[in-house]
Design a protein around this motif. Sequence first.
Motif, short mmCIF file in Angstrom:
data_model
loop_
_atom_site.label_atom_id
_atom_site.label_comp_id
_atom_site.label_asym_id
_atom_site.label_seq_id
_atom_site.Cartn_x
_atom_site.Cartn_y
_atom_site.Cartn_z
N ARG A 95 0.57 -1.45 -0.24
CA ARG A 95 0.04 -0.03 -0.37
C ARG A 95 0.55 1.01 0.40
NH1 ARG A 95 -5.34 -1.48 3.52
NH2 ARG A 95 -5.13 -3.81 3.06
N GLY A 96 2.62 0.68 0.05
CA GLY A 96 3.20 1.74 -0.16
C GLY A 96 3.77 2.63 1.32
N LEU A 97 3.67 2.14 2.31
CA LEU A 97 3.75 2.87 3.37
C LEU A 97 5.33 1.46 3.98
CD1 LEU A 97 -0.18 2.45 4.88
CD2 LEU A 97 1.74 4.83 3.97
N ARG A 98 5.51 2.52 4.82
CA ARG A 98 7.13 1.04 5.49
C ARG A 98 6.07 1.20 6.58
NH1 ARG A 98 11.01 5.48 4.50
NH2 ARG A 98 9.76 7.31 5.25
N VAL A 99 7.67 0.28 7.74
CA VAL A 99 6.87 -0.02 8.76
C VAL A 99 7.92 -0.06 9.43
CG1 VAL A 99 6.76 -1.83 10.39
CG2 VAL A 99 5.74 -1.63 8.50
N THR A 100 8.23 0.73 10.54
CA THR A 100 9.25 1.28 11.30
C THR A 100 9.63 -0.07 12.73
OG1 THR A 100 10.48 2.91 10.64
CG2 THR A 100 10.75 2.75 12.48
N LEU A 101 10.33 -0.41 13.12
CA LEU A 101 10.61 -1.40 14.47
C LEU A 101 11.24 -0.30 15.43
CD1 LEU A 101 11.34 -4.60 12.66
CD2 LEU A 101 8.87 -3.90 13.08
N TYR A 102 10.21 -0.86 16.26
CA TYR A 102 10.94 -0.12 17.92
C TYR A 102 11.19 -1.57 19.16
CZ TYR A 102 6.73 1.32 19.15
OH TYR A 102 4.85 1.07 19.52
N ALA A 103 12.15 -0.98 19.64
CA ALA A 103 12.26 -2.39 21.36
C ALA A 103 11.98 -1.11 22.38
CB ALA A 103 14.10 -2.63 21.28
N ALA A 104 11.48 -2.10 22.77
CA ALA A 104 10.79 -1.72 24.33
C ALA A 104 10.80 -2.82 25.89
CB ALA A 104 10.09 -0.90 24.61
N ARG A 105 11.35 -2.45 26.65
CA ARG A 105 11.00 -3.45 27.31
C ARG A 105 9.50 -3.90 28.75
NH1 ARG A 105 14.69 -7.22 27.88
NH2 ARG A 105 15.94 -6.52 26.18
N SER A 106 9.44 -2.64 28.14
CA SER A 106 8.06 -1.48 29.57
C SER A 106 6.57 -0.91 28.72
CB SER A 106 8.68 -1.29 31.08
OG SER A 106 8.70 0.14 30.95
N PRO A 107 6.02 -1.20 29.23
CA PRO A 107 4.94 0.51 28.65
C PRO A 107 4.91 1.24 28.42
CG PRO A 107 3.86 -1.23 29.77
CD PRO A 107 4.61 -1.67 29.80
N GLU A 108 6.28 2.21 29.86
CA GLU A 108 6.39 3.10 30.17
C GLU A 108 7.59 3.51 28.77
OE1 GLU A 108 3.84 2.48 32.73
OE2 GLU A 108 5.87 0.84 32.55
N GLU A 109 8.12 2.13 28.95
CA GLU A 109 9.63 3.01 27.72
C GLU A 109 8.82 2.92 26.30
OE1 GLU A 109 13.79 0.92 26.40
OE2 GLU A 109 12.58 -0.26 27.65
#
Length: 333
Positions: A95-109
């Motif tokens: 659909r012409g979109l990209r995805v960026t992954l990010y890491a976090a170990r808690s909801p706050e982070e």
Amino acid sequence: MNRPATIEDVALAAGVSRQTVSNVLNSPAIVREQTRERVQAAIQRLGYAPHASARRLRTQRSSTIGIHLDPYAGGISGVVLDRFVHALTERAGERGLRVTLYAARSPEEEIRRMADLRDGGDIDGVVITGTFHGDPRTDWLIQRGVPFVAFGRPWGLDDVADPAHLWVDVDGAAGTAAATRHALATAGPRVAFLGWPTGSGTGDDRERGWRETLPAGADAVRLVSEESVALARVVVADALEHRDLDAIVCVSDSLAVGAHLAAVAAGRPSLPIIGFDNTPAAEALGLSSVEQLPERVATGALDLLIGPSGTISLRTPSPGEAHVLVEPSLIVR
């Protein structure tokens, strides 16, 4: 053609203006369906790919979706979210979109990571996973006006009639209900359920499907284990010493593997055990399991996040359009 196709090439092939091609790419809802289909066919035939950087400068939008990548924790059932992320990335690209992954170990982070990406203009919207009661991420996203959709329901009484936000989920109750019906029809009336401790929205929903499918007056044997093969094995071994069970429906494949190991040790290797997630582990052991179909979940998430406009935008759809509930499939082995 010995060079990459341009927007002018697409316009010429489709017999439309350059502006019409731009509208199909950026605001497809304003283009007549017949014209839009002709332009999209030309784009596909020529292999045209919009220049992402130029498009970002022109629209002041990144056309990028952020999604949390869970830390690797081993185990059996994590493969479902892996498949979901892969499917989301593939379908977003279509659909012409990209995805960026990010890491976090808690909801706050995770909230801090989403804030950094959003404030930096790196993402236009978010897909969150693993929702739970009192999830602070959804409140933050709503207050900040960030377009998002959750893989997992809000877990409130108004999830369907008046949902707090856009969500897509697997109908866990429908999956365990199908598993229970199959066990009752093929194994016998004494179908137990091996679930997580009470309080997990997902686990409680899956238990409901089993409980509501049992015949009236049936002995509802509910066994409890944390998400651990070893603990599930101990729990089921104890149950088989004291009860004569015909089958066991499990809340996850991890618990199903533990239950199977206990049944083998108890001299009942053919005891029907049905898991949930249809992981490679269940397949290798020949265990029946409920398939979540994460590829359909990914498609539903994108449909909700993008909406009729074809772009990531904040919107408030009617209750009936605010969620997608994917019915899973029982895989019998």
